[in-house]
Motif scaffolding. Structure first.
Motif, PDB file in Angstrom:
ATOM      1  N   GLU A 104       0.807  -1.226   0.000  1.00  0.00           N
ATOM      2  CA  GLU A 104       0.000   0.000   0.000  1.00  0.00           C
ATOM      3  C   GLU A 104       0.842   1.280   0.000  1.00  0.00           C
ATOM      4  N   PRO A 105       1.865   1.418   0.860  1.00  0.00           N
ATOM      5  CA  PRO A 105       2.645   2.670   0.828  1.00  0.00           C
ATOM      6  C   PRO A 105       3.343   2.902  -0.506  1.00  0.00           C
ATOM      7  N   GLY A 106       3.844   1.839  -1.113  1.00  0.00           N
ATOM      8  CA  GLY A 106       4.500   1.984  -2.403  1.00  0.00           C
ATOM      9  C   GLY A 106       3.519   2.367  -3.500  1.00  0.00           C
ATOM     10  N   PHE A 107       2.343   1.768  -3.480  1.00  0.00           N
ATOM     11  CA  PHE A 107       1.320   2.134  -4.446  1.00  0.00           C
ATOM     12  C   PHE A 107       0.927   3.600  -4.270  1.00  0.00           C
ATOM     13  N   ALA A 108       0.804   4.039  -3.022  1.00  0.00           N
ATOM     14  CA  ALA A 108       0.444   5.431  -2.763  1.00  0.00           C
ATOM     15  C   ALA A 108       1.526   6.379  -3.262  1.00  0.00           C
ATOM     16  N   ARG A 109       2.781   5.996  -3.095  1.00  0.00           N
ATOM     17  CA  ARG A 109       3.870   6.858  -3.557  1.00  0.00           C
ATOM     18  C   ARG A 109       3.837   7.011  -5.070  1.00  0.00           C
ATOM     19  N   LEU A 110       3.665   5.906  -5.791  1.00  0.00           N
ATOM     20  CA  LEU A 110       3.631   5.989  -7.244  1.00  0.00           C
ATOM     21  C   LEU A 110       2.371   6.698  -7.720  1.00  0.00           C
ATOM     22  N   GLU A 111       1.261   6.504  -7.022  1.00  0.00           N
ATOM     23  CA  GLU A 111       0.020   7.212  -7.357  1.00  0.00           C
ATOM     24  C   GLU A 111       0.228   8.719  -7.318  1.00  0.00           C
ATOM     25  N   ALA A 112       0.911   9.191  -6.288  1.00  0.00           N
ATOM     26  CA  ALA A 112       1.167  10.628  -6.166  1.00  0.00           C
ATOM     27  C   ALA A 112       2.071  11.122  -7.290  1.00  0.00           C
ATOM     28  N   GLN A 113       3.062  10.335  -7.650  1.00  0.00           N
ATOM     29  CA  GLN A 113       3.968  10.723  -8.737  1.00  0.00           C
ATOM     30  C   GLN A 113       3.210  10.855 -10.057  1.00  0.00           C
ATOM     31  N   ALA A 132       0.710  13.901 -11.257  1.00  0.00           N
ATOM     32  CA  ALA A 132       1.227  15.145 -11.827  1.00  0.00           C
ATOM     33  C   ALA A 132       1.706  15.001 -13.258  1.00  0.00           C
ATOM     34  N   GLN A 133       1.929  13.753 -13.708  1.00  0.00           N
ATOM     35  CA  GLN A 133       2.469  13.542 -15.053  1.00  0.00           C
ATOM     36  C   GLN A 133       2.136  12.129 -15.497  1.00  0.00           C
ATOM     37  N   PRO A 134       2.064  11.902 -16.813  1.00  0.00           N
ATOM     38  CA  PRO A 134       1.594  10.590 -17.288  1.00  0.00           C
ATOM     39  C   PRO A 134       2.599   9.460 -17.136  1.00  0.00           C
ATOM     40  N   TYR A 135       3.894   9.804 -17.086  1.00  0.00           N
ATOM     41  CA  TYR A 135       4.921   8.777 -16.966  1.00  0.00           C
ATOM     42  C   TYR A 135       5.924   9.176 -15.883  1.00  0.00           C
ATOM     43  N   LEU A 136       6.768   8.266 -15.512  1.00  0.00           N
ATOM     44  CA  LEU A 136       7.644   8.492 -14.363  1.00  0.00           C
ATOM     45  C   LEU A 136       8.563   9.688 -14.531  1.00  0.00           C
ATOM     46  N   LEU A 137       9.112   9.868 -15.729  1.00  0.00           N
ATOM     47  CA  LEU A 137      10.061  10.956 -15.934  1.00  0.00           C
ATOM     48  C   LEU A 137       9.434  12.176 -16.592  1.00  0.00           C
ATOM     49  N   GLY A 138       8.137  12.135 -16.849  1.00  0.00           N
ATOM     50  CA  GLY A 138       7.490  13.285 -17.464  1.00  0.00           C
ATOM     51  C   GLY A 138       6.422  12.884 -18.461  1.00  0.00           C
ATOM     52  N   ASP A 139       6.534  13.385 -19.684  1.00  0.00           N
ATOM     53  CA  ASP A 139       5.488  13.193 -20.690  1.00  0.00           C
ATOM     54  C   ASP A 139       5.730  12.024 -21.635  1.00  0.00           C
ATOM     55  N   ARG A 140       6.840  11.305 -21.478  1.00  0.00           N
ATOM     56  CA  ARG A 140       7.119  10.218 -22.413  1.00  0.00           C
ATOM     57  C   ARG A 140       7.416   8.918 -21.656  1.00  0.00           C
ATOM     58  N   PHE A 141       7.113   7.829 -22.323  1.00  0.00           N
ATOM     59  CA  PHE A 141       7.416   6.488 -21.805  1.00  0.00           C
ATOM     60  C   PHE A 141       8.918   6.251 -21.912  1.00  0.00           C
ATOM     61  N   THR A 142       9.525   5.762 -20.818  1.00  0.00           N
ATOM     62  CA  THR A 142      10.960   5.475 -20.799  1.00  0.00           C
ATOM     63  C   THR A 142      11.210   4.104 -20.190  1.00  0.00           C
ATOM     64  N   VAL A 143      12.486   3.742 -20.149  1.00  0.00           N
ATOM     65  CA  VAL A 143      12.880   2.474 -19.550  1.00  0.00           C
ATOM     66  C   VAL A 143      12.458   2.399 -18.086  1.00  0.00           C
ATOM     67  N   LEU A 190      -2.241   5.091 -10.995  1.00  0.00           N
ATOM     68  CA  LEU A 190      -1.314   3.980 -11.215  1.00  0.00           C
ATOM     69  C   LEU A 190      -1.942   2.950 -12.153  1.00  0.00           C
ATOM     70  N   LYS A 191      -3.203   2.646 -11.912  1.00  0.00           N
ATOM     71  CA  LYS A 191      -3.898   1.673 -12.762  1.00  0.00           C
ATOM     72  C   LYS A 191      -3.934   2.145 -14.218  1.00  0.00           C
ATOM     73  N   ALA A 192      -4.220   3.433 -14.433  1.00  0.00           N
ATOM     74  CA  ALA A 192      -4.280   3.967 -15.788  1.00  0.00           C
ATOM     75  C   ALA A 192      -2.897   3.981 -16.441  1.00  0.00           C
ATOM     76  N   TRP A 193      -1.870   4.296 -15.647  1.00  0.00           N
ATOM     77  CA  TRP A 193      -0.491   4.279 -16.163  1.00  0.00           C
ATOM     78  C   TRP A 193      -0.098   2.880 -16.618  1.00  0.00           C
ATOM     79  N   LEU A 194      -0.402   1.871 -15.798  1.00  0.00           N
ATOM     80  CA  LEU A 194      -0.040   0.507 -16.176  1.00  0.00           C
ATOM     81  C   LEU A 194      -0.770   0.092 -17.452  1.00  0.00           C
ATOM     82  N   ALA A 195      -2.028   0.496 -17.568  1.00  0.00           N
ATOM     83  CA  ALA A 195      -2.777   0.187 -18.790  1.00  0.00           C
ATOM     84  C   ALA A 195      -2.128   0.847 -20.004  1.00  0.00           C
TER      85      ALA A 195
END
Length: 219
Positions: A146-155, A158-169, A194-199
């Motif tokens: 749960e805490p890890g999911f919450a952390r990634l949810e917050a990230q 603010a943006q669609p992918y981890l590093l910003g607007d594009r899919f990366t490694v 998070l669910k939408a990002w994984l999709a």
């Protein structure tokens, strides 16, 4: 040429996915998990993680491994980071800042998420998810996640992918780790970003190509 040792039904899936994304030419040498064989060291046993020929590649007897023009790597997430950096393009970190963030997210996923997600997979692989012990193990793992999911949810709010607007490694690495917990639909429903990002990650043609080969492979 790049040589990938492993099978699609393993952590090698993340390496095969990245190779598809990058359009890399590679040679695939199937190496199956020794636990799937009754006698992995028998003379007629297929190449597996306990075979002497593979132990010469990876003494830890784990897949995947690669030989990239003489560079042998044996950790799946290090392999993906290496190949992305080597071949460049939009999947690779664009600068030192992005490189540090990709490494940070990848190591975080490997240490904070994957161990608990794998506990869930093992319960289902053993077919004991409906037993009291199985349900208890899953509940403990979900609570730890749960805490890890919450952390990634917050990230991702603010943006669609981890590093910003594009899919990366970085997204590829984390998507493959979080995939192990996908049986827990309620956990993902509680974290809609998070669910939408994984999709989004799994809608990519390269992921679908990798998964088709994985599903076609013998279980």
């Amino acid at each position: 040429m790049l040589t990938i040792y492993g099978v699609y039904r393993s952590r090698a899936s993340r390496v095969y996915w990245l190779a598809e994304e990058l359009g890399l030419a590679f040679r695939s040498i199937p190496v199956i998990q020794a636990r799937r064989l009754a006698a992995p060291l028998a003379e007629d046993a297929p190449l597996n993680t306990r075979s002497p020929a593979f132990r010469a590649i990876n003494p830890m007897q784990q897949i995947p491994a690669i030989d990239d023009d003489g560079l042998v790597l044996t950790e799946s997430l290090a392999i993906t980071l290496h190949l992305a950096a080597k071949h460049g393009g939009s999947l690779a970190p664009a600068d030192r800042r992005e490189e540090a963030l990709a490494l940070n997210w990848t190591l975080w996923a490997a240490t904070a998420i994957e161990p608990q997600a794998v506990r869930i997979v093992l319960v289902y692989d053993a077919g004991v998810e409906a037993t009291d012990a199985g349900r208890a193990t899953i509940a403990e793992a979900v609570l730890a996640l749960e805490p890890g999911f919450a952390r990634l949810e917050a990230q991702l709010a603010a943006q669609p992918y981890l590093l910003g607007d594009r899919f990366t490694v970085a997204d590829l690495n984390l998507a493959e780790v979080f995939r192990y917990a996908m049986s827990q639909t309620a956990l993902f429903d509680r974290h809609p970003q998070l669910k939408a990002w994984l999709a989004r990650c799994q809608e990519r043609p390269a992921f679908k190509a990798m998964m088709a080969k994985r599903l076609a492979e013998a279980a």
